[in-house]
Design an enzyme around this catalytic site. Structure first.
Site, mmCIF file in Angstrom:
data_model
loop_
_atom_site.group_PDB
_atom_site.id
_atom_site.type_symbol
_atom_site.label_atom_id
_atom_site.label_comp_id
_atom_site.label_asym_id
_atom_site.label_seq_id
_atom_site.Cartn_x
_atom_site.Cartn_y
_atom_site.Cartn_z
ATOM 1 N N LYS A 203 42.452 65.469 4.436
ATOM 2 C CA LYS A 203 43.854 65.490 4.815
ATOM 3 C C LYS A 203 44.659 65.972 3.622
ATOM 4 O O LYS A 203 44.752 65.289 2.603
ATOM 5 C CB LYS A 203 44.301 64.088 5.239
ATOM 6 C CG LYS A 203 45.744 64.036 5.689
ATOM 7 C CD LYS A 203 46.067 62.682 6.282
ATOM 8 C CE LYS A 203 47.517 62.604 6.711
ATOM 9 N NZ LYS A 203 47.843 61.279 7.254
ATOM 10 N N LYS A 256 42.743 68.295 8.477
ATOM 11 C CA LYS A 256 44.154 68.315 8.852
ATOM 12 C C LYS A 256 44.990 68.850 7.727
ATOM 13 O O LYS A 256 44.743 68.448 6.583
ATOM 14 C CB LYS A 256 44.513 66.871 9.167
ATOM 15 C CG LYS A 256 45.918 66.579 9.448
ATOM 16 C CD LYS A 256 46.058 65.130 9.772
ATOM 17 C CE LYS A 256 47.523 64.884 10.023
ATOM 18 N NZ LYS A 256 47.866 63.519 9.964
#
Ligand code: PBG
Length: 331
Positions: A203, A256
């Site tokens: 992330k 992500k």
């Protein structure tokens, strides 16, 4: 007449297979299926009508009732899963509402499990930023750093509360070191060995989360998330995060954002031994909706193209705010 030279009449004609829709369909390698898609949904405590999210046209903070309806529509369309984010009425420094058995997320998870739990996968985002008054993803030290290990204890309690409320999958998104191992241990200890973990393994600290912070009301009140989320200028560290999470027991790993990080999605997909998910985040959504609203992009075509690109890069599972809409279109 002279024989045509190979240079002016090439034998290799890639265009041959592009000539008709049927040929293109036959040659296609990548196919986005409704079952690959996961619909993120927001539920907010203390509202009587859904509240539209200004920076994400088409997305709303739901009441428990409108959430059930949105979930039923997603199931009807054939999407593979839902991921739930909760926004509590009251926040404090330790995010107490996150593991409150009567809190909004747990109540909504019970609703979802009952309404659609037999037809799709019910996932719960597991983080503290929507629940803390300071907006960070963990609890703070006196010096206002995010305290990694104290946060893990909170994540353990939240995981158990979400599992008890019916989540099939918990998805830790806070980027604390050791979060997957801590959560696995807590779930197993509480009798939830069957509850899976979808780790937000990779992330990046991204500006593309901007609109989400309106939707989930979890913007940090001071500082930013750069001390726990990854630096966009780094690459192989993503593999380290994935290897650690898989070793700690992650059942699915997520990357992500998606589109600006397709190189990372591809790299992770080539290495990972578990299913790989990618999250097409709020800013990716807002960017396309805004350009389409201005008449600058063909909305449906571009949405389809981005999902194909994410799948082509290697993600088998895609979290997207367009999940229900696209699933309907594919059906
Ligand atoms: C919370 C969380 C965020 C997103 C998912 N979980 C925001 C953040 O890290 O700041 C982003 C999702 C999106 O932008 O659509 N930890």
């Amino acid at each position: 007449m002279a024989e045509p030279s190979p240079a002016s009449f090439p034998a290799a004609r890639p265009r041959r297979l592009r000539r008709t829709a049927a040929l293109r369909r036959l040659a296609a390698q990548v196919d986005v299926r409704p079952a690959d898609l996961v619909q993120p949904l927001f539920v907010k405590e203390g509202i009587s009508e859904p509240v539209p999210v200004a920076s994400m046209p088409g997305v709303a903070q739901h009441t428990r009732d409108s959430l059930r309806k949105a979930a039923a529509e997603a199931a009807e369309a054939g999407v593979g899963g839902l991921i739930l984010f909760g926004i509590p009425a009251a926040k404090d420094d330790r995010g107490s509402a996150a593991d409150d058995p009567d809190g909004i997320v747990q109540a909504a998870l019970r609703d979802l499990r009952a309404e659609v739990g037999a037809r799709l996968v019910v996932m719960a985002d597991l983080c503290l930023c929507e629940y803390t008054d300071h907006g960070h993803c963990g609890v703070l030290t006196p010096g206002r750093d995010v305290d990694n290990d104290a946060t893990l204890e909170r994540y353990q309690a939240i995981a158990v509360a979400q599992a008890r409320a019916g989540a099939h999958v918990v998805a830790p998104s806070g980027m604390m070191d050791g979060q997957v191992a801590a959560i696995r241990q807590a779930l197993d200890g509480a009798g939830f060995a069957d509850v899976a973990i979808c780790a937000y393994a990779v992330k990046y600290a991204s500006g593309f989360y901007g609109p989400f912070r309106d939707a989930a009301e979890g913007a940090p009140r001071f500082g930013d998330r750069a001390s726990y989320q990854q630096d966009p200028a780094r690459r192989e560290e993503a593999l380290r995060e994935v290897m650690l999470d898989v070793a700690e027991g992650a059942d699915i790993v997520m990357v992500k954002p998606a589109l600006p990080y397709l190189d990372i999605v591809g790299m992770v997909a080539r290495q990972a031994s578990v299913p790989v998910a990618a999250y097409q985040v709020s800013g990716e959504y807002a960017m396309i909706e805004a350009a389409a609203a201005a008449g600058w992009l063909d909305r449906d075509r571009v949405i389809g193209e981005t999902l194909t690109a994410i799948k082509r890069a290697g993600a088998g599972i895609i979290l997207t705010y367009w999940a229900t809409e696209v699933a309907r279109r594919l059906a």
